[in-house]
Design a protein around this motif. Structure first.
Motif, mmCIF file in Angstrom:
data_model
loop_
_atom_site.group_PDB
_atom_site.id
_atom_site.type_symbol
_atom_site.label_atom_id
_atom_site.label_comp_id
_atom_site.label_asym_id
_atom_site.label_seq_id
_atom_site.Cartn_x
_atom_site.Cartn_y
_atom_site.Cartn_z
ATOM 1 N N ILE A 175 -0.466 -3.857 3.503
ATOM 2 C CA ILE A 175 0.851 -3.985 3.758
ATOM 3 C C ILE A 175 1.097 -2.678 2.822
ATOM 4 O O ILE A 175 1.676 -1.868 2.426
ATOM 5 C CB ILE A 175 1.589 -4.788 4.062
ATOM 6 N N MET A 220 -3.503 -6.115 7.702
ATOM 7 C CA MET A 220 -2.729 -4.517 7.333
ATOM 8 C C MET A 220 -1.562 -4.902 8.323
ATOM 9 O O MET A 220 -1.715 -6.007 8.337
ATOM 10 C CB MET A 220 -3.412 -3.619 7.706
ATOM 11 N N ILE A 251 -8.023 0.829 -2.842
ATOM 12 C CA ILE A 251 -8.639 0.509 -1.696
ATOM 13 C C ILE A 251 -9.349 1.716 -1.163
ATOM 14 O O ILE A 251 -9.287 1.555 -0.133
ATOM 15 C CB ILE A 251 -7.378 -0.399 -1.232
ATOM 16 N N LYS A 265 0.295 4.359 -0.787
ATOM 17 C CA LYS A 265 -0.638 5.842 -0.746
ATOM 18 C C LYS A 265 -0.070 6.358 0.326
ATOM 19 O O LYS A 265 1.271 6.297 1.620
ATOM 20 C CB LYS A 265 -1.796 6.188 -0.196
ATOM 21 N N VAL A 282 0.542 -1.338 -0.074
ATOM 22 C CA VAL A 282 -0.749 -0.341 0.196
ATOM 23 C C VAL A 282 0.976 0.918 0.286
ATOM 24 O O VAL A 282 1.484 1.992 0.695
ATOM 25 C CB VAL A 282 -0.910 -0.259 1.034
#
Ligand SMILES: *Cc1c(COP(=O)(O)O)cnc(C)c1O
Length: 236
Positions: free
Chosen positions: A218, A201, A77, A36, A34
């Motif tokens: 993750i 996560m 997501i 972001k 992940v």
């Protein structure tokens, strides 16, 4: 070694260890990194180290990264606004947060026919938290049933973000709920390919794997703490 590369291999080790502990095949759990709030260079570092699947929450922020690395597999997501479905349908391979028929229909209509069907996970509000998106367990069957014939969607399974807890038994109980729901829906609706569970996560991936996660998402454990300044300027 670069710290992202090091972190990535540590996360893979955690997945491998959890799989071994619960008699699961390592290849049955796939990793979404992940990214972001992180720059495209961080994504490229992970990609060059062999990571293929990446998750993004904010469209505007994701656009540049997706363009930079089209060979990666992109998972949306974040929360889905219905006026943003076209971009999601065009740029991503998977969507993890579908919880309304309106959004599902738009994604199917807007998915380019030249691409394979969009992979869809339905988000379940597993704790019935007022502040969290996702459908209730009660509404789920009806929603999924209504989506079965949408031609450009491939219905893969369920996704949830349980309330944060540091207690592994609490974590497992919530993940188990999602696993049982998936099973019951697949049986009720005769969906033989409805097999995926997107759960786990940085803080709870072991509990998620213990309960059958097939995708873990993750962020922090790979890329480090989020860049909050980036976040505030990119939320739309
Ligand atoms: C940010 C985010 C993650 C990653 O969380 P970490 O705790 O940093 O691993 C996973 N799933 C969703 C939906 C997210 O928004």
């Amino acid at each position: 070694m670069n710290s992202i590369v090091e972190n990535l291999s540590h996360v893979q080790l955690r997945i491998r260890t959890a799989c071994k502990q619960h008699q699961r095949d390592f290849s049955s759990v796939r990793l979404i990194a992940v990214s972001k709030t992180k720059p495209a260079t961080d994504v490229a570092t992970a990609f060059n180290a062999g990571q293929v699947d990446f998750g993004e929450n904010y469209l505007q922020e994701a656009a540049l990264k997706v363009e930079t690395l089209p060979a990666a597999q992109w998972h949306f997501i974040g929360a889905i606004q219905s006026n943003k479905t076209r971009e999601i349908a065009e740029r991503f391979s998977y969507v993890h947060g579908v919880s309304t028929l309106k959004v599902a229909k738009r994604l199917s209509d807007q998915r380019p026919r030249s691409l394979p069907p969009l992979g869809v996970f339905f988000q379940v509000n597993i704790d019935d938290e007022a502040t969290k998106s996702g459908t209730s367990a009660e509404q789920l069957v009806g929603l999924i049933k209504a989506c079965i014939n949408l031609p450009q969607l491939s219905l893969l399974g369920l996704m949830a973000i349980p309330r944060a807890s540091n207690d592994s038994l609490t974590q497992r109980r919530q993940f188990r709920k999602l696993a049982l729901l998936r099973q019951s829906i697949a049986t009720q609706l005769g969906l033989i390919d409805f097999k995926e569970l997107s759960m786990g996560m940085s803080n709870d991936l072991e509990a998620a794997i213990a309960e059958g996660a097939t995708w873990v998402r993750i962020g922090t454990a790979i890329f480090g703490p989020r860049n909050t300044n980036t976040l505030s300027t990119t939320i739309t």
